[in-house]
Design a protein around this motif. Structure first.
Motif, mmCIF file in Angstrom:
data_model
loop_
_atom_site.group_PDB
_atom_site.id
_atom_site.type_symbol
_atom_site.label_atom_id
_atom_site.label_comp_id
_atom_site.label_asym_id
_atom_site.label_seq_id
_atom_site.Cartn_x
_atom_site.Cartn_y
_atom_site.Cartn_z
ATOM 1 N N ASP A 1 0.815 -1.211 0.000
ATOM 2 C CA ASP A 1 0.000 0.000 0.000
ATOM 3 C C ASP A 1 0.854 1.268 0.000
ATOM 4 O O ASP A 1 0.455 2.306 -0.492
ATOM 5 N N LYS A 2 2.078 1.215 0.530
ATOM 6 C CA LYS A 2 2.989 2.353 0.518
ATOM 7 C C LYS A 2 3.758 2.451 -0.789
ATOM 8 O O LYS A 2 4.154 3.523 -1.194
ATOM 9 N N ALA A 3 3.992 1.325 -1.459
ATOM 10 C CA ALA A 3 4.766 1.330 -2.699
ATOM 11 C C ALA A 3 4.082 2.192 -3.756
ATOM 12 O O ALA A 3 4.745 2.858 -4.540
ATOM 13 N N ALA A 4 2.765 2.209 -3.763
ATOM 14 C CA ALA A 4 2.034 3.017 -4.735
ATOM 15 C C ALA A 4 2.244 4.503 -4.471
ATOM 16 O O ALA A 4 2.217 5.317 -5.391
ATOM 17 N N ASP A 5 2.452 4.878 -3.190
ATOM 18 C CA ASP A 5 2.653 6.280 -2.840
ATOM 19 C C ASP A 5 4.044 6.775 -3.223
ATOM 20 O O ASP A 5 4.239 7.955 -3.449
ATOM 21 N N MET A 6 5.020 5.877 -3.250
ATOM 22 C CA MET A 6 6.388 6.260 -3.570
ATOM 23 C C MET A 6 6.540 6.356 -5.081
ATOM 24 O O MET A 6 6.234 5.420 -5.798
ATOM 25 N N GLN A 7 6.985 7.487 -5.558
ATOM 26 C CA GLN A 7 7.202 7.644 -6.978
ATOM 27 C C GLN A 7 8.628 8.097 -7.210
ATOM 28 O O GLN A 7 9.271 8.630 -6.314
ATOM 29 N N SER A 8 9.088 7.861 -8.399
ATOM 30 C CA SER A 8 10.458 8.268 -8.714
ATOM 31 C C SER A 8 10.511 9.796 -8.818
ATOM 32 O O SER A 8 9.505 10.463 -9.054
ATOM 33 N N MET A 9 11.714 10.325 -8.656
ATOM 34 C CA MET A 9 11.909 11.763 -8.778
ATOM 35 C C MET A 9 11.534 12.210 -10.196
ATOM 36 O O MET A 9 10.911 13.260 -10.376
ATOM 37 N N LYS A 10 11.892 11.411 -11.182
ATOM 38 C CA LYS A 10 11.589 11.751 -12.576
ATOM 39 C C LYS A 10 10.078 11.873 -12.774
ATOM 40 O O LYS A 10 9.605 12.840 -13.376
ATOM 41 N N ASP A 11 9.320 10.902 -12.247
ATOM 42 C CA ASP A 11 7.863 10.944 -12.379
ATOM 43 C C ASP A 11 7.282 12.157 -11.654
ATOM 44 O O ASP A 11 6.372 12.819 -12.154
ATOM 45 N N PHE A 12 7.819 12.462 -10.470
ATOM 46 C CA PHE A 12 7.342 13.612 -9.716
ATOM 47 C C PHE A 12 7.572 14.903 -10.496
ATOM 48 O O PHE A 12 6.691 15.752 -10.601
ATOM 49 N N LEU A 13 8.775 15.059 -11.061
ATOM 50 C CA LEU A 13 9.095 16.285 -11.803
ATOM 51 C C LEU A 13 8.281 16.403 -13.080
ATOM 52 O O LEU A 13 7.910 17.510 -13.482
ATOM 53 N N GLN A 14 7.989 15.287 -13.732
ATOM 54 C CA GLN A 14 7.146 15.333 -14.933
ATOM 55 C C GLN A 14 5.727 15.762 -14.577
ATOM 56 O O GLN A 14 5.087 16.492 -15.325
ATOM 57 N N ALA A 15 5.231 15.319 -13.419
ATOM 58 C CA ALA A 15 3.884 15.676 -12.984
ATOM 59 C C ALA A 15 3.817 17.091 -12.410
ATOM 60 O O ALA A 15 2.738 17.668 -12.321
ATOM 61 N N ASN A 16 4.976 17.647 -12.006
ATOM 62 C CA ASN A 16 5.041 18.974 -11.398
ATOM 63 C C ASN A 16 6.123 19.807 -12.072
ATOM 64 O O ASN A 16 7.127 20.173 -11.448
ATOM 65 N N PRO A 17 5.952 20.166 -13.350
ATOM 66 C CA PRO A 17 7.015 20.875 -14.082
ATOM 67 C C PRO A 17 7.319 22.266 -13.535
ATOM 68 O O PRO A 17 8.413 22.782 -13.760
ATOM 69 N N ASP A 18 6.389 22.870 -12.780
ATOM 70 C CA ASP A 18 6.635 24.207 -12.246
ATOM 71 C C ASP A 18 7.210 24.184 -10.827
ATOM 72 O O ASP A 18 7.409 25.235 -10.218
ATOM 73 N N CYS A 19 7.527 23.011 -10.310
ATOM 74 C CA CYS A 19 8.079 22.894 -8.958
ATOM 75 C C CYS A 19 9.568 23.252 -8.989
ATOM 76 O O CYS A 19 10.342 22.664 -9.747
ATOM 77 N N SER A 20 9.958 24.212 -8.164
ATOM 78 C CA SER A 20 11.364 24.619 -8.136
ATOM 79 C C SER A 20 12.114 24.080 -6.914
ATOM 80 O O SER A 20 13.333 24.014 -6.919
ATOM 81 N N GLU A 21 11.384 23.697 -5.874
ATOM 82 C CA GLU A 21 11.972 23.078 -4.683
ATOM 83 C C GLU A 21 11.027 21.991 -4.194
ATOM 84 O O GLU A 21 9.810 22.176 -4.205
ATOM 85 N N PHE A 22 11.604 20.870 -3.753
ATOM 86 C CA PHE A 22 10.772 19.781 -3.246
ATOM 87 C C PHE A 22 11.558 18.956 -2.244
ATOM 88 O O PHE A 22 12.771 19.073 -2.124
ATOM 89 N N SER A 23 10.828 18.123 -1.497
ATOM 90 C CA SER A 23 11.454 17.320 -0.449
ATOM 91 C C SER A 23 10.730 15.983 -0.317
ATOM 92 O O SER A 23 9.540 15.877 -0.611
ATOM 93 N N ASP A 24 11.475 14.980 0.150
ATOM 94 C CA ASP A 24 10.904 13.673 0.461
ATOM 95 C C ASP A 24 11.054 13.362 1.950
ATOM 96 O O ASP A 24 10.983 12.230 2.368
ATOM 97 N N ASN A 25 11.258 14.392 2.755
ATOM 98 C CA ASN A 25 11.457 14.322 4.191
ATOM 99 C C ASN A 25 12.851 13.807 4.565
ATOM 100 O O ASN A 25 13.154 13.656 5.729
#
Length: 87
Positions: A30-54
């Motif tokens: 159930d947690k594996a679905a929540d974890m996404q690659s950095m590449k996928d995250f950046l493709q889904a959020n092209p306007d994000c300039s700063e991000f964190s995974d804790n």
């Protein structure tokens, strides 16, 4: 003599290294679905300039993600955008 042997055995037992399982366990299904690659995250959020995974803080610079060293004993969470570019 018996007391000496017993004392020696107890001393050795008390300073022996602890056994632990250092093998990395995959996240639960159930947690594996929540974890996404950095590449996928950046493709889904092209306007994000700063991000964190804790664990690390990342900043986009010249189209590349520049990230800090992960913190000690962090628990990785899904990426979250902490700042968006004005594009």
């Amino acid at each position: 003599m018996t007391k000496l042997v017993l004392t020696l055995l107890l001393t050795l037992a008390s300073v022996s290294p602890a056994f632990c399982d250092d093998t990395s366990q995959p996240p639960p299904a159930d947690k594996a679905a929540d974890m996404q690659s950095m590449k996928d995250f950046l493709q889904a959020n092209p306007d994000c300039s700063e991000f964190s995974d804790n664990c690390s803080v990342c900043r986009m610079k010249g189209g590349q993600a520049m990230c800090s060293t992960p913190q000690i004993a962090c628990v990785k969470k899904p990426y979250q955008c902490t700042a968006r570019s004005g594009k």
